[in-house]
Design a protein around this motif. Structure first.
Motif, PDB file in Angstrom:
ATOM      1  N   SER A  17      31.117  37.090  57.051  1.00  0.00           N
ATOM      2  CA  SER A  17      31.731  36.285  55.987  1.00  0.00           C
ATOM      3  C   SER A  17      31.296  36.779  54.618  1.00  0.00           C
ATOM      4  O   SER A  17      32.095  36.810  53.671  1.00  0.00           O
ATOM      5  CB  SER A  17      31.382  34.810  56.163  1.00  0.00           C
ATOM      6  N   PHE A  18      30.041  37.174  54.490  1.00  0.00           N
ATOM      7  CA  PHE A  18      29.539  37.724  53.226  1.00  0.00           C
ATOM      8  C   PHE A  18      30.289  38.994  52.859  1.00  0.00           C
ATOM      9  O   PHE A  18      30.746  39.165  51.719  1.00  0.00           O
ATOM     10  CB  PHE A  18      28.040  37.999  53.360  1.00  0.00           C
ATOM     11  N   THR A  19      30.443  39.894  53.821  1.00  0.00           N
ATOM     12  CA  THR A  19      31.119  41.165  53.561  1.00  0.00           C
ATOM     13  C   THR A  19      32.581  40.946  53.168  1.00  0.00           C
ATOM     14  O   THR A  19      33.078  41.582  52.224  1.00  0.00           O
ATOM     15  CB  THR A  19      31.030  42.071  54.804  1.00  0.00           C
ATOM     16  N   MET A  20      33.247  40.050  53.859  1.00  0.00           N
ATOM     17  CA  MET A  20      34.645  39.752  53.519  1.00  0.00           C
ATOM     18  C   MET A  20      34.751  39.196  52.111  1.00  0.00           C
ATOM     19  O   MET A  20      35.663  39.563  51.352  1.00  0.00           O
ATOM     20  CB  MET A  20      35.223  38.772  54.533  1.00  0.00           C
ATOM     21  N   ARG A  21      33.829  38.335  51.746  1.00  0.00           N
ATOM     22  CA  ARG A  21      33.858  37.716  50.412  1.00  0.00           C
ATOM     23  C   ARG A  21      33.690  38.748  49.299  1.00  0.00           C
ATOM     24  O   ARG A  21      34.489  38.801  48.357  1.00  0.00           O
ATOM     25  CB  ARG A  21      32.758  36.653  50.304  1.00  0.00           C
ATOM     26  N   CYS A  22      32.645  39.565  49.415  1.00  0.00           N
ATOM     27  CA  CYS A  22      32.373  40.461  48.289  1.00  0.00           C
ATOM     28  C   CYS A  22      33.317  41.658  48.242  1.00  0.00           C
ATOM     29  O   CYS A  22      33.675  42.122  47.151  1.00  0.00           O
ATOM     30  CB  CYS A  22      30.912  40.891  48.256  1.00  0.00           C
ATOM     31  N   THR A  23      33.780  42.148  49.391  1.00  0.00           N
ATOM     32  CA  THR A  23      34.743  43.249  49.337  1.00  0.00           C
ATOM     33  C   THR A  23      36.088  42.774  48.798  1.00  0.00           C
ATOM     34  O   THR A  23      36.757  43.511  48.060  1.00  0.00           O
ATOM     35  CB  THR A  23      34.932  43.902  50.719  1.00  0.00           C
ATOM     36  N   ALA A  24      36.480  41.546  49.119  1.00  0.00           N
ATOM     37  CA  ALA A  24      37.740  41.005  48.591  1.00  0.00           C
ATOM     38  C   ALA A  24      37.657  40.868  47.074  1.00  0.00           C
ATOM     39  O   ALA A  24      38.608  41.218  46.351  1.00  0.00           O
ATOM     40  CB  ALA A  24      38.051  39.660  49.231  1.00  0.00           C
ATOM     41  N   ALA A  25      36.529  40.373  46.569  1.00  0.00           N
ATOM     42  CA  ALA A  25      36.367  40.210  45.119  1.00  0.00           C
ATOM     43  C   ALA A  25      36.372  41.562  44.417  1.00  0.00           C
ATOM     44  O   ALA A  25      36.993  41.732  43.351  1.00  0.00           O
ATOM     45  CB  ALA A  25      35.077  39.461  44.825  1.00  0.00           C
ATOM     46  N   PHE A  26      35.703  42.529  45.010  1.00  0.00           N
ATOM     47  CA  PHE A  26      35.662  43.864  44.425  1.00  0.00           C
ATOM     48  C   PHE A  26      37.040  44.505  44.392  1.00  0.00           C
ATOM     49  O   PHE A  26      37.474  45.041  43.366  1.00  0.00           O
ATOM     50  CB  PHE A  26      34.706  44.743  45.231  1.00  0.00           C
ATOM     51  N   LEU A  27      37.748  44.449  45.512  1.00  0.00           N
ATOM     52  CA  LEU A  27      39.070  45.076  45.583  1.00  0.00           C
ATOM     53  C   LEU A  27      40.064  44.421  44.636  1.00  0.00           C
ATOM     54  O   LEU A  27      40.908  45.105  44.038  1.00  0.00           O
ATOM     55  CB  LEU A  27      39.594  45.038  47.014  1.00  0.00           C
ATOM     56  N   GLU A  28      39.986  43.112  44.483  1.00  0.00           N
ATOM     57  CA  GLU A  28      40.888  42.423  43.565  1.00  0.00           C
ATOM     58  C   GLU A  28      40.651  42.883  42.136  1.00  0.00           C
ATOM     59  O   GLU A  28      41.595  43.182  41.393  1.00  0.00           O
ATOM     60  CB  GLU A  28      40.695  40.918  43.671  1.00  0.00           C
ATOM     61  N   ALA A  29      39.379  42.974  41.735  1.00  0.00           N
ATOM     62  CA  ALA A  29      39.058  43.416  40.377  1.00  0.00           C
ATOM     63  C   ALA A  29      39.438  44.873  40.164  1.00  0.00           C
ATOM     64  O   ALA A  29      40.008  45.238  39.127  1.00  0.00           O
ATOM     65  CB  ALA A  29      37.570  43.206  40.093  1.00  0.00           C
ATOM     66  N   ALA A  30      39.134  45.727  41.140  1.00  0.00           N
ATOM     67  CA  ALA A  30      39.442  47.154  41.013  1.00  0.00           C
ATOM     68  C   ALA A  30      40.945  47.390  40.970  1.00  0.00           C
ATOM     69  O   ALA A  30      41.441  48.196  40.171  1.00  0.00           O
ATOM     70  CB  ALA A  30      38.815  47.924  42.176  1.00  0.00           C
ATOM     71  N   SER A  31      41.683  46.691  41.826  1.00  0.00           N
ATOM     72  CA  SER A  31      43.136  46.845  41.859  1.00  0.00           C
ATOM     73  C   SER A  31      43.765  46.418  40.546  1.00  0.00           C
ATOM     74  O   SER A  31      44.656  47.109  40.015  1.00  0.00           O
ATOM     75  CB  SER A  31      43.712  46.022  43.016  1.00  0.00           C
ATOM     76  N   GLN A  32      43.309  45.306  39.998  1.00  0.00           N
ATOM     77  CA  GLN A  32      43.858  44.829  38.728  1.00  0.00           C
ATOM     78  C   GLN A  32      43.534  45.799  37.601  1.00  0.00           C
ATOM     79  O   GLN A  32      44.390  46.088  36.754  1.00  0.00           O
ATOM     80  CB  GLN A  32      43.302  43.438  38.403  1.00  0.00           C
ATOM     81  N   ALA A  33      42.310  46.327  37.594  1.00  0.00           N
ATOM     82  CA  ALA A  33      41.932  47.293  36.556  1.00  0.00           C
ATOM     83  C   ALA A  33      42.795  48.546  36.646  1.00  0.00           C
ATOM     84  O   ALA A  33      43.233  49.092  35.628  1.00  0.00           O
ATOM     85  CB  ALA A  33      40.458  47.652  36.697  1.00  0.00           C
ATOM     86  N   ALA A  34      43.056  49.009  37.864  1.00  0.00           N
ATOM     87  CA  ALA A  34      43.896  50.193  38.049  1.00  0.00           C
ATOM     88  C   ALA A  34      45.318  49.937  37.566  1.00  0.00           C
ATOM     89  O   ALA A  34      45.948  50.795  36.943  1.00  0.00           O
ATOM     90  CB  ALA A  34      43.892  50.602  39.522  1.00  0.00           C
ATOM     91  N   LYS A  35      45.845  48.737  37.827  1.00  0.00           N
ATOM     92  CA  LYS A  35      47.190  48.387  37.370  1.00  0.00           C
ATOM     93  C   LYS A  35      47.274  48.375  35.849  1.00  0.00           C
ATOM     94  O   LYS A  35      48.316  48.660  35.270  1.00  0.00           O
ATOM     95  CB  LYS A  35      47.588  47.022  37.920  1.00  0.00           C
ATOM     96  N   GLU A  36      46.153  48.051  35.203  1.00  0.00           N
ATOM     97  CA  GLU A  36      46.104  48.033  33.740  1.00  0.00           C
ATOM     98  C   GLU A  36      45.986  49.434  33.153  1.00  0.00           C
ATOM     99  O   GLU A  36      45.997  49.599  31.936  1.00  0.00           O
ATOM    100  CB  GLU A  36      44.916  47.186  33.281  1.00  0.00           C
ATOM    101  N   GLY A  37      45.835  50.432  34.034  1.00  0.00           N
ATOM    102  CA  GLY A  37      45.717  51.805  33.565  1.00  0.00           C
ATOM    103  C   GLY A  37      44.296  52.244  33.265  1.00  0.00           C
ATOM    104  O   GLY A  37      44.079  53.284  32.651  1.00  0.00           O
ATOM    105  N   SER A  38      43.314  51.475  33.703  1.00  0.00           N
ATOM    106  CA  SER A  38      41.922  51.827  33.462  1.00  0.00           C
ATOM    107  C   SER A  38      41.557  53.109  34.202  1.00  0.00           C
ATOM    108  O   SER A  38      42.024  53.365  35.312  1.00  0.00           O
ATOM    109  CB  SER A  38      41.006  50.687  33.913  1.00  0.00           C
ATOM    110  N   THR A  39      40.697  53.904  33.593  1.00  0.00           N
ATOM    111  CA  THR A  39      40.222  55.128  34.232  1.00  0.00           C
ATOM    112  C   THR A  39      38.753  55.043  34.624  1.00  0.00           C
ATOM    113  O   THR A  39      38.254  55.909  35.343  1.00  0.00           O
ATOM    114  CB  THR A  39      40.407  56.339  33.298  1.00  0.00           C
ATOM    115  N   SER A  40      38.064  54.002  34.151  1.00  0.00           N
ATOM    116  CA  SER A  40      36.641  53.865  34.442  1.00  0.00           C
ATOM    117  C   SER A  40      36.220  52.399  34.352  1.00  0.00           C
ATOM    118  O   SER A  40      36.572  51.713  33.388  1.00  0.00           O
ATOM    119  CB  SER A  40      35.814  54.703  33.463  1.00  0.00           C
ATOM    120  N   GLU A  41      35.489  51.928  35.352  1.00  0.00           N
ATOM    121  CA  GLU A  41      34.979  50.555  35.356  1.00  0.00           C
ATOM    122  C   GLU A  41      33.541  50.543  35.868  1.00  0.00           C
ATOM    123  O   GLU A  41      33.126  51.426  36.617  1.00  0.00           O
ATOM    124  CB  GLU A  41      35.836  49.649  36.252  1.00  0.00           C
TER     125      GLU A  41
END
Length: 202
Positions: A116-140
């Motif tokens: 449950s811990f792994t699912m929680r933190c990987t989901a949060a990470f992927l959501e943030a990374a995906s949104q940043a990529a959609k915004e055109g970010s090159t580095s986070e």
């Protein structure tokens, strides 16, 4: 997109080798002094952290001009009744020994399971990374916890390694390439390991 995953600086609980998950303890003076001795990066515009004080403090010390974006999903594992205790203190604790014997995978009494811990933190990470990529970010940059980094890297990174192999020192971590276009289950490619005073070269 290049992503830097860093573990927070040391807390008193880290120094005493205690299980510190949900406890919102600040950095120790040693942790603050260590982070202050590193070369701050004023070019970073935003940093994703957990919702816990120790990650936000570390981010402000290392990236003083960055906007801090706290994500509760990136909080460290909830260790339940083991929280705040050391392994030495629990050597006679049957619940703790059973948890260790099961590879620390089952739910801590009153806390989270590794799944449950792994699912929680990987989901949060992927959501943030995906949104940043959609915004055109090159580095986070993400400043989070040792357990969170191990869960993310063990689940999403190539090369495939056991979770424990992704353990990061305080103020250390990994630089990775995030490929949002890949259909593979592991969208992260490791660029380099970052060890404490080397982090400024990312």
């Amino acid at each position: 997109m290049r992503i830097t995953l860093l573990r927070h600086a040391k807390t008193q609980g880290n120094l005493e080798m205690r299980y510190v998950g949900r406890t919102d303890e600040p950095l120790s003076q040693e942790g603050i002094s260590f982070a202050e001795a590193l070369e701050a990066d004023t070019s970073v515009k935003r940093v994703f952290t957990s919702a816990l004080l120790r990650t936000k403090q570390t981010a402000l010390l290392l990236f003083p001009r960055a906007e801090i974006i706290p994500l509760k999903g990136l909080n460290e594992m909830d260790f339940g009744v083991f929280e705040g205790r050391s392994a030495m203190e629990m050597v006679q604790d049957k619940d703790y020994q059973a948890w260790v014997d099961q590879g620390c995978e089952s739910a801590c009494p009153g806390g989270e399971s590794m799944e449950s811990f792994t699912m929680r933190c990987t989901a949060a990470f992927l959501e943030a990374a995906s949104q940043a990529a959609k915004e055109g970010s090159t580095s986070e940059v993400f400043v989070t916890h040792g357990g969170v980094i191990m869960a993310i890297m063990g689940t999403l990174a190539l090369p495939i390694k056991p979770r424990i192999n992704w353990m990061a020192a305080n103020c250390g971590g990994f630089a990775v390439d995030y490929n949002k276009e890949t259909r593979e289950e592991r969208p992260l490619r490791v660029l380099k390991s970052i060890r404490d005073r080397e982090w400024g070269s990312i």
